[in-house]
Design a protein around this motif. Structure first.
Motif, mmCIF file in Angstrom:
data_model
loop_
_atom_site.group_PDB
_atom_site.id
_atom_site.type_symbol
_atom_site.label_atom_id
_atom_site.label_comp_id
_atom_site.label_asym_id
_atom_site.label_seq_id
_atom_site.Cartn_x
_atom_site.Cartn_y
_atom_site.Cartn_z
ATOM 1 N N ALA A 113 -5.635 1.797 -5.123
ATOM 2 C CA ALA A 113 -4.608 1.222 -4.523
ATOM 3 C C ALA A 113 -4.674 -0.155 -4.085
ATOM 4 O O ALA A 113 -3.814 -0.768 -4.430
ATOM 5 N N LEU A 114 -5.756 -0.404 -3.382
ATOM 6 C CA LEU A 114 -5.827 -1.650 -2.732
ATOM 7 C C LEU A 114 -5.459 -3.037 -3.753
ATOM 8 O O LEU A 114 -4.843 -3.856 -3.716
ATOM 9 N N ARG A 115 -6.376 -2.960 -4.939
ATOM 10 C CA ARG A 115 -6.049 -3.817 -6.109
ATOM 11 C C ARG A 115 -4.743 -4.004 -6.600
ATOM 12 O O ARG A 115 -4.568 -5.191 -6.734
ATOM 13 N N ASN A 116 -4.012 -3.188 -6.583
ATOM 14 C CA ASN A 116 -2.426 -3.346 -7.135
ATOM 15 C C ASN A 116 -1.865 -3.734 -5.819
ATOM 16 O O ASN A 116 -0.877 -4.228 -6.073
ATOM 17 N N ALA A 117 -2.193 -3.267 -4.783
ATOM 18 C CA ALA A 117 -1.171 -3.631 -3.463
ATOM 19 C C ALA A 117 -1.393 -5.047 -3.233
ATOM 20 O O ALA A 117 -0.564 -5.929 -2.628
ATOM 21 N N ILE A 118 -2.715 -5.726 -3.609
ATOM 22 C CA ILE A 118 -3.056 -6.888 -2.997
ATOM 23 C C ILE A 118 -2.292 -8.250 -3.712
ATOM 24 O O ILE A 118 -2.358 -9.189 -3.253
ATOM 25 N N LEU A 119 -1.792 -7.976 -4.823
ATOM 26 C CA LEU A 119 -1.450 -8.891 -5.616
ATOM 27 C C LEU A 119 -0.370 -9.838 -5.030
ATOM 28 O O LEU A 119 -0.393 -11.024 -4.797
ATOM 29 N N PRO A 120 0.639 -9.373 -4.445
ATOM 30 C CA PRO A 120 1.644 -10.225 -3.674
ATOM 31 C C PRO A 120 0.902 -10.914 -2.553
ATOM 32 O O PRO A 120 1.439 -11.932 -1.990
ATOM 33 N N VAL A 121 0.008 -10.013 -1.873
ATOM 34 C CA VAL A 121 -0.776 -10.616 -0.659
ATOM 35 C C VAL A 121 -1.508 -12.086 -1.050
ATOM 36 O O VAL A 121 -1.536 -12.730 -0.158
ATOM 37 N N VAL A 122 -1.929 -11.985 -2.051
ATOM 38 C CA VAL A 122 -2.812 -13.016 -2.675
ATOM 39 C C VAL A 122 -1.779 -14.174 -2.812
ATOM 40 O O VAL A 122 -2.179 -15.406 -2.423
ATOM 41 N N SER A 123 -0.666 -14.141 -3.519
ATOM 42 C CA SER A 123 0.258 -15.153 -3.609
ATOM 43 C C SER A 123 0.655 -15.568 -2.178
ATOM 44 O O SER A 123 0.734 -16.787 -1.914
ATOM 45 N N LEU A 124 0.879 -14.821 -1.393
ATOM 46 C CA LEU A 124 1.448 -15.024 0.105
ATOM 47 C C LEU A 124 0.277 -15.804 0.766
ATOM 48 O O LEU A 124 0.421 -16.910 1.430
ATOM 49 N N MET A 138 0.801 -1.270 0.138
ATOM 50 C CA MET A 138 0.049 -0.007 0.050
ATOM 51 C C MET A 138 0.918 1.243 -0.212
ATOM 52 O O MET A 138 0.478 2.253 -0.642
ATOM 53 N N LEU A 139 1.848 1.311 0.799
ATOM 54 C CA LEU A 139 2.953 2.430 0.843
ATOM 55 C C LEU A 139 3.365 2.682 -0.688
ATOM 56 O O LEU A 139 3.384 3.806 -0.817
ATOM 57 N N GLU A 140 3.812 1.628 -1.268
ATOM 58 C CA GLU A 140 4.578 1.846 -2.435
ATOM 59 C C GLU A 140 3.259 2.196 -3.468
ATOM 60 O O GLU A 140 3.632 3.275 -4.292
ATOM 61 N N VAL A 141 2.192 1.741 -3.678
ATOM 62 C CA VAL A 141 1.295 2.220 -4.686
ATOM 63 C C VAL A 141 0.586 3.591 -4.159
ATOM 64 O O VAL A 141 0.441 4.095 -5.071
ATOM 65 N N LEU A 142 0.394 3.890 -2.947
ATOM 66 C CA LEU A 142 0.040 5.244 -2.599
ATOM 67 C C LEU A 142 0.820 6.184 -3.168
ATOM 68 O O LEU A 142 0.413 7.284 -3.300
ATOM 69 N N ALA A 143 2.279 6.082 -3.372
ATOM 70 C CA ALA A 143 2.993 7.024 -3.615
ATOM 71 C C ALA A 143 3.305 7.076 -5.132
ATOM 72 O O ALA A 143 3.830 7.809 -5.721
ATOM 73 N N SER A 144 2.399 6.260 -5.897
ATOM 74 C CA SER A 144 2.489 5.946 -7.226
ATOM 75 C C SER A 144 1.799 6.909 -8.092
ATOM 76 O O SER A 144 0.913 7.709 -7.361
ATOM 77 N N ASP A 145 2.186 7.352 -9.474
ATOM 78 C CA ASP A 145 1.672 8.379 -10.143
ATOM 79 C C ASP A 145 0.116 8.215 -10.457
ATOM 80 O O ASP A 145 -0.580 9.112 -10.612
ATOM 81 N N TYR A 146 -0.598 6.902 -10.431
ATOM 82 C CA TYR A 146 -1.758 6.776 -10.796
ATOM 83 C C TYR A 146 -2.598 7.038 -9.544
ATOM 84 O O TYR A 146 -3.780 7.334 -9.871
ATOM 85 N N ILE A 147 -1.932 6.992 -8.780
ATOM 86 C CA ILE A 147 -2.777 7.515 -7.399
ATOM 87 C C ILE A 147 -3.013 8.849 -7.353
ATOM 88 O O ILE A 147 -4.007 9.532 -7.051
ATOM 89 N N ARG A 148 -2.012 9.728 -7.865
ATOM 90 C CA ARG A 148 -2.060 11.143 -8.046
ATOM 91 C C ARG A 148 -3.050 11.548 -9.128
ATOM 92 O O ARG A 148 -3.713 12.309 -8.698
ATOM 93 N N THR A 149 -2.854 10.784 -10.170
ATOM 94 C CA THR A 149 -4.027 11.095 -11.176
ATOM 95 C C THR A 149 -5.409 10.866 -10.633
ATOM 96 O O THR A 149 -6.483 11.475 -10.877
ATOM 97 N N ALA A 150 -5.744 9.660 -9.977
ATOM 98 C CA ALA A 150 -7.008 9.370 -9.281
ATOM 99 C C ALA A 150 -7.358 10.517 -8.320
ATOM 100 O O ALA A 150 -8.667 10.973 -8.597
ATOM 101 N N ARG A 151 -6.414 11.145 -7.691
ATOM 102 C CA ARG A 151 -6.989 12.279 -6.670
ATOM 103 C C ARG A 151 -7.227 13.519 -7.371
ATOM 104 O O ARG A 151 -7.907 14.328 -7.304
#
Lengths: 337, 305
Positions: free
Chosen positions: B222-233, B195-208
């Motif tokens: 944010a969550l949809r992109n941040a959750i990917l590694p969590v699904v695998s884990l 989430m930290l990484e995704v929230l700092a990304s450009d597309y989050i700025r675009t969304a805002r």
């Protein structure tokens, strides 16, 4: 009668960094009228992008914005809370970013992301938003627009993505678009296309545009008015004609000396360069910010705050201790050399 | 998408075959099964009879193929100890383990994903510290000790929950918490980092910049992109829980697959052990496959790979 879209007075942005307070923007004034293009020019790190983000109120949390006046469509927006700002963003005020490759969400189709911008602000159905998206995609020169809606960002090239970003900014027909180096990340040939597109759309929809760039070639082509920014402040402002024909601040003169002018610059001639580097913006600064790199520097340059002077009639101003006549002489000498 | 799916499926089948071969051969690494089966006072003749009876005298590759062929048909042979078929024993125990695993992973995800998101929204805040504390404790505490502590408090001191058995839902509360808590730190830290990484990304700025409100920005973008590694884990951890519940099932005397594995090891019940390892491996592989599919659904870029 000109309609004033944006009026900014003494805008400052301070950013807290480990080494102290970084004074990214230091009391700049500007305004944008309807249908007008204002270009803010300057090299990397001069505070251009921070200025743009501060207008959108999208600054990082370590930054604070102050201003005497920040009026959009005659409404003071400085004290708007996040909710009110969110209502403005994407509706009256839109922004296009530098990085089309990363500015779209990879997980959603571009159709979804375009529609979302309108569904948020307008009481329309999804199919109405979709029609608007198709209309705008065609406007920004994307063929087969309806089919493109189902595509994901990774299936589009950088130029196409930037077109999508432009279409997205237009979804609600904003009064003002802020474009922060929209062509920097693109190929030179695509750059020209995107710029022409922006200029055409601006005329067609009668919008105002703040174009932020470090590329003077771009400025010459699209700007109505120009503000040259250096180390957190404006050093010269005026119409594009004024600034290009009679650059008055040594920094502006130096910048223009750095670009080749077709038909004027001889083949093989040396292009100019401004020696030195941009000063650190951390802490208090005295005197002229450009003094450390200026070839005309005098003792007086280091004292107090340098005021704006009028270069030519009609709002052409520059921030320097040299008189208009002296700066004109310097310009002539530089051109002769 | 279909092509990607078939490719992942092919890989999954190959992995399953490899695992089955290793599982089968491992049994022979622990010594001659006929000797173990015959017991201490057996004669040379008894051993050779047993070897012939169970087919241990055939070449290993033939034994493997034979075993595999029957396993594919659901026939894992007879238990050496229990007087019933291996498949019967396993499918009697499997639901209990699955239920326990499902409860545990649900508990873990429900606790760790919201905490991870909250910690990422306000880094270094009180809630972030709290989440970090939970993570450190979870990582440092051995699950058997935590299980015993739970039993002591909830089972004995306050008498809120039954200590052993698997007859009602209340029996699963403590085991699920003990088992699930162990995976909470990893999932939470991964959610937070993502989430930290995704929230700092450009597309989050675009969304805002589009004027989206905080909730859609957070959960749609944010969550949809941040959750990917969590699904695998989470998939890997769920697989681990099915197999790794041996300790927890034993402590709480839950009649699941883990408990059965432990019993079978003690009784040197080879067919049952083989079958448990194989079944759990296949589950593990299936979960990995499912998480790949879920990730491909969430992130269109994966589908073309």
């Amino acid at each position: 009668m000109v309609e004033r879209i944006l009026e900014v007075e003494r805008l400052s942005v301070d950013i807290q960094v480990p080494a102290g307070t970084l004074r990214a923007v230091q009391g700049i004034n500007f305004h944008v009228d309807r249908g007008e293009t204002l270009c803010i020019v300057g090299e990397s790190g001069c505070g251009k992008s921070i200025t743009a983000l501060s207008l959108m109120n999208l600054l990082p949390s370590s930054a604070t914005r102050t201003a005497d006046k920040l009026e959009l469509d005659g409404r003071e927006i400085q004290n708007f809370d996040e909710r009110q700002m969110a209502d403005l963003r994407g509706d009256r005020l839109a922004m296009i970013f530098q990085e089309p490759m990363t500015s779209l969400n990879p997980a959603y189709t571009i159709g979804n992301q375009l529609e979302e911008a309108m569904l948020r602000h307008r009481n329309v159905s999804r199919s109405e938003a979709r029609d608007r998206a198709v209309f705008l995609l065609e406007k920004v020169g994307i063929t087969g627009a309806r089919g493109r809606l189902k595509q994901y960002p990774h299936q589009l090239s950088g130029g196409l993505r930037q077109r999508v970003m432009i279409a997205m900014s237009l979804m609600c027909g904003p009064d003002l678009i802020i474009a922060d180096e929209p062509t920097t990340a693109l190929d030179v040939t695509i750059q020209a296309q995107i710029l022409h597109l922006l200029a055409d759309l601006q005329r067609e929809f009668n919008m105002s545009l703040i174009l932020i760039t470090h590329d003077l070639g771009i400025v010459a082509r699209v700007a109505d008015r120009v503000a040259v920014m250096y180390a957190g402040e404006f050093v010269e402002t005026g119409t594009a004609d004024q600034v290009f024909n009679r650059p008055s601040h040594p920094y502006t003169q130096g910048l223009l000396n750095c670009i080749p002018i077709p038909g004027k610059t001889k083949r093989g001639a040396h292009l100019g360069a401004i020696p030195g580097i941009v000063p650190s913006l951390i802490g208090e600064m005295h005197g002229c910010h450009f003094a450390s790199r200026c070839q005309f520097v005098q003792d007086d340059c280091l004292k107090g705050k340098i005021a704006f002077r009028e270069a030519t009639k009609g709002g052409h101003q520059y921030r320097c201790i040299l008189s208009s006549a002296e700066s004109a002489r310097n310009l002539k000498k530089a051109n002769a050399a | 998408m279909l092509q990607y799916m078939l490719k992942r499926l092919g890989v999954a089948v190959l992995v399953a075959l490899t695992v089955s071969l290793i599982t089968f051969s491992m049994i022979y690494l622990s010594g001659d099964p006929a000797i173990a089966l015959a017991g201490e006072s057996a004669t040379e003749e008894d051993i050779s009879n047993i070897r012939k009876f169970y087919g241990y005298d055939r070449p290993i590759i033939i034994q493997y193929l034979d075993w595999l062929w029957r396993a594919l048909q659901g026939d894992f042979g007879q238990s050496h100890y229990l007087k019933s078929s291996v498949a019967g024993v396993i499918f009697e125990r499997l639901p209990t383990t699955m239920l326990l695993g499902a409860c545990a992973i649900s508990f873990a995800l429900i606790l760790s994903i919201p905490l991870g998101v909250l910690a990422a929204i306000r880094p270094n805040s009180l809630i972030d510290r709290f989440a970090l504390t939970i993570a450190v404790i979870g990582q440092a505490m051995p699950s058997f000790w935590f299980a015993l502590t739970l039993m002591l408090w909830f089972g004995i001191t306050w008498r809120l929950l039954p200590i052993t058995g698997s007859s009602s839902w209340a029996n699963f509360v403590m085991p699920a918490i003990a088992l699930g808590y162990y995976v909470t730190p990893g999932v939470m830290r991964l959610t937070r980092a993502g989430m930290l990484e995704v929230l700092a990304s450009d597309y989050i700025r675009t969304a805002r910049a589009k004027g989206l409100r905080p909730m859609p920005v957070l959960f749609k973008h944010a969550l949809r992109n941040a959750i990917l590694p969590v699904v695998s884990l989470a998939a890997v951890q769920f697989g681990f829980m099915l197999g790794g519940s041996i300790v927890i099932e034993t402590i709480f005397a839950i009649n699941g697959l883990g408990f059965l594995a432990w019993e079978s090891i003690q009784r040197a019940d080879l067919p049952v052990m083989q079958a448990i390892v194989l079944v759990l491996s296949v589950f593990y592989i299936a979960l990995t496959f499912l998480s790949d599919m879920l990730n491909a659904f969430l992130d269109p870029r994966i589908r073309v790979r």
